[in-house]
Design an enzyme around this catalytic site. Structure first.
Site, PDB file in Angstrom:
ATOM      1  N   HIS A 151       0.757  -1.185  -0.077  1.00  0.00           N
ATOM      2  CA  HIS A 151      -0.003   0.020  -0.053  1.00  0.00           C
ATOM      3  C   HIS A 151       0.858   1.144   0.073  1.00  0.00           C
ATOM      4  O   HIS A 151       0.109   2.337  -0.129  1.00  0.00           O
ATOM      5  CB  HIS A 151      -0.919   0.028   1.311  1.00  0.00           C
ATOM      6  CG  HIS A 151      -0.064   0.163   2.533  1.00  0.00           C
ATOM      7  ND1 HIS A 151       0.683  -0.748   3.147  1.00  0.00           N
ATOM      8  CD2 HIS A 151       0.002   1.118   3.228  1.00  0.00           C
ATOM      9  CE1 HIS A 151       1.061  -0.076   4.358  1.00  0.00           C
ATOM     10  NE2 HIS A 151       0.780   1.162   4.170  1.00  0.00           N
TER      11      HIS A 151
HETATM   12  C1  UD1 Z   1      -1.965   5.226   5.927  1.00  0.00           C
HETATM   13  C2  UD1 Z   1      -0.866   5.870   6.732  1.00  0.00           C
HETATM   14  C3  UD1 Z   1       0.197   4.735   6.524  1.00  0.00           C
HETATM   15  C4  UD1 Z   1      -0.373   3.298   6.897  1.00  0.00           C
HETATM   16  C5  UD1 Z   1      -1.417   3.023   6.206  1.00  0.00           C
HETATM   17  C6  UD1 Z   1      -2.245   1.687   6.631  1.00  0.00           C
HETATM   18  C7  UD1 Z   1      -0.280   8.250   6.369  1.00  0.00           C
HETATM   19  C8  UD1 Z   1       0.687   9.160   6.280  1.00  0.00           C
HETATM   20  N1  UD1 Z   1      -0.100   6.974   6.097  1.00  0.00           N
HETATM   21  O1  UD1 Z   1      -1.879   5.083   4.746  1.00  0.00           O
HETATM   22  O2  UD1 Z   1       1.275   4.945   7.426  1.00  0.00           O
HETATM   23  O3  UD1 Z   1       0.650   2.180   6.846  1.00  0.00           O
HETATM   24  O4  UD1 Z   1      -2.432   4.071   6.536  1.00  0.00           O
HETATM   25  O5  UD1 Z   1      -3.326   1.218   5.927  1.00  0.00           O
HETATM   26  O6  UD1 Z   1      -0.840   8.425   7.543  1.00  0.00           O
HETATM   27  N2  UD1 Z   1      -9.054   4.944   1.779  1.00  0.00           N
HETATM   28  C9  UD1 Z   1     -10.274   4.101   1.763  1.00  0.00           C
HETATM   29  N3  UD1 Z   1     -10.847   3.836   2.824  1.00  0.00           N
HETATM   30  C10 UD1 Z   1     -10.379   3.931   4.059  1.00  0.00           C
HETATM   31  C11 UD1 Z   1      -9.351   4.735   4.174  1.00  0.00           C
HETATM   32  C12 UD1 Z   1      -8.567   5.038   2.950  1.00  0.00           C
HETATM   33  O7  UD1 Z   1     -10.847   3.864   0.533  1.00  0.00           O
HETATM   34  O8  UD1 Z   1     -11.101   3.542   5.134  1.00  0.00           O
HETATM   35  C13 UD1 Z   1      -8.371   5.228   0.368  1.00  0.00           C
HETATM   36  C14 UD1 Z   1      -8.738   6.556   0.029  1.00  0.00           C
HETATM   37  O9  UD1 Z   1      -8.822   6.563  -1.147  1.00  0.00           O
HETATM   38  C15 UD1 Z   1      -7.379   7.154   0.654  1.00  0.00           C
HETATM   39  C16 UD1 Z   1      -6.442   6.382   0.467  1.00  0.00           C
HETATM   40  O10 UD1 Z   1      -7.073   4.956   0.589  1.00  0.00           O
HETATM   41  O11 UD1 Z   1      -7.220   8.617  -0.323  1.00  0.00           O
HETATM   42  C17 UD1 Z   1      -5.101   6.479   1.283  1.00  0.00           C
HETATM   43  O12 UD1 Z   1      -5.624   6.447   2.485  1.00  0.00           O
HETATM   44  P1  UD1 Z   1      -4.721   7.321   3.659  1.00  0.00           P
HETATM   45  O13 UD1 Z   1      -5.136   7.211   5.051  1.00  0.00           O
HETATM   46  O14 UD1 Z   1      -4.562   8.773   3.331  1.00  0.00           O
HETATM   47  O15 UD1 Z   1      -3.296   6.754   3.558  1.00  0.00           O
HETATM   48  P2  UD1 Z   1      -2.947   5.179   3.615  1.00  0.00           P
HETATM   49  O16 UD1 Z   1      -2.381   5.033   2.262  1.00  0.00           O
HETATM   50  O17 UD1 Z   1      -4.217   4.412   4.141  1.00  0.00           O
END
Ligand code: UD1
Length: 368
Positions: free
Chosen positions: A207
């Site tokens: 991820h």
């Molecule tokens: C975040 C953390 C990362 C961790 C990861 C675990 C930061 C900078 N990054 O990254 O350290 O390893 O979580 O998963 O805080 N999304 C969904 N549903 C959700 C959450 C996210 O669809 O419940 C999608 C959205 O499109 C979002 C993307 O995933 O824009 C990224 O989510 P985000 O929380 O920004 O970062 P992660 O890649 O999950």
């Protein structure tokens, strides 16, 4: 009595906070815990399922920030967390890990002069292109109490000029959750459902933006996974971000046709524990999974150029192999050739299931 706000935001936070909150509830004469969920992760499969599996109480406050750019997300958490701290007036705020919610809440506390403790302090990849590395360095600079999982973390903090009085080596609290739930995970039927029970299989998670946001990198990794799947079934529970990128880059075809390379939905804590604990090999870019595989002695290849968790390489089963497809396939073959001998895994000191109580003791000690 110490009033503590425990902050959770994203998937890797839940298994670190659950044992801390449970220990605080058990030691109710000493601690009054609250749980604040920032809402950084919000899908049931990324959040709610973990509360259920880990027995975490429903959050007392849900900030509901959701996704956004780093600046938007960090700012939204700060704006919504500040009034909660002002209202609740906690003696301590506990933040865990390295996600945006961790830094945002630590920064609010530092400005309000409310003591903040950072669990999993001191880890360093020395790679500032990782958003998590920026979050780690900054959180450790402003937190009052730095609770570390391993001795290398203490050394990193001391080298950054942080005084020894702010640092306590408490061990790895995520392993508290793992050991507690291992037996319960035995009831999960996920291996049967995925038709891998009793067989050699590999598990993949990816991820990191550096792996999944670039079409060339992601397609090279998928080609390595396809090659490995000629040898054994490969199960890939995909983060929503990763699934979106695979679709956008036209890479979903590699997983179609009921072949041995299978993309599945993200799994809950117990199903995922059941799945990786029986795997012949795990390939990942996660931080936590490097530690969980070490704790269980499962061979792990980390598809990154560095790790903030070197103890998993020095003591445990982890190997950092980068993203070159030929190397990934070669390393997978040699890891699979080394059959596990059934000896108990080598585990770093204080990864023993009792880190949460040491965290509480450190808070009490600082409170006096
Ligand atoms: C975040 C953390 C990362 C961790 C990861 C675990 C930061 C900078 N990054 O990254 O350290 O390893 O979580 O998963 O805080 N999304 C969904 N549903 C959700 C959450 C996210 O669809 O419940 C999608 C959205 O499109 C979002 C993307 O995933 O824009 C990224 O989510 P985000 O929380 O920004 O970062 P992660 O890649 O999950």
């Amino acid at each position: 009595m110490i009033k503590v706000i425990n902050v959770v935001g994203a998937r890797p936070n839940f298994m670190k906070v659950a044992p801390v909150v449970e220990a605080m509830r058990r030691r109710a004469a000493e601690f009054a815990p609250l749980v604040v969920h920032t809402g950084q992760h919000y899908d049931a499969r990324m959040s709610g399922d973990f509360f259920r599996d880990l027995g975490l109480p429903e959050p007392d406050v849900h900030l509901g920030v959701g996704s956004g750019s780093h600046a938007q997300q960090t700012a939204a958490v700060m704006q919504l967390f500040e009034p909660v701290v002002l209202e609740e007036k906690p003696d301590w705020v506990v933040v865990v890990g390295d996600v945006n919610s961790t830094l945002a809440c630590a920064l609010v506390c530092a400005k309000l002069r409310v003591p903040v403790a950072h669990v999993e302090a001191g880890l360093r990849s020395r790679d500032r292109t990782m958003p998590e590395e920026v979050n780690r360095v900054l959180t450790d600079q402003i937190a009052d109490l730095l609770l570390t999982p391993s001795a290398d973390a203490d050394r990193n903090l001391l080298a950054e000029g942080i005084s020894a009085e702010r640092i306590r080596l408490v061990g790895n609290v995520m392993i508290d959750s793992l050991l507690k739930h291992l037996a319960l995970a035995g009831r999960s039927k996920v291996r049967e459902e995925l038709n891998v029970e009793g067989r050699d299989y590999a598990v993949v998670t990816l991820h990191r933006p550096s792996n999944v946001d670039d079409p060339a990198t992601l397609s090279r990794i998928v080609s390595a996974l396809a090659k490995i799947s000629e040898r054994l079934p490969v199960v890939f529970p995909a983060h929503p971000r990763t699934r979106r990128m695979l679709a956008e880059f036209g890479l979903l075809g590699s997983f179609e046709g009921g072949g041995r390379l299978r993309l599945v939905e993200p799994l809950g804590y117990l199903d995922f524990l059941r799945l990786y604990s029986g795997a012949a090999l795990v390939l990942t870019d996660s931080g936590g999974i490097q530690e969980e595989t070490t704790a269980l002695g499962v061979p792990c290849l980390t598809l990154r150029e560095n790790t903030e968790r070197p103890v998993t390489v020095e003591v445990g089963t982890n190997k950092v192999v980068g993203r070159d497809p030929a190397r990934i396939v070669r390393e997978a073959e040699s890891a699979l050739a080394l059959r596990r001998d059934g000896a108990p895994p080598r585990v770093p000191p204080l990864w023993d299931g009792h880190a949460a109580d040491r965290i509480l003791d450190a808070l009490l000690e600082r409170q006096r």
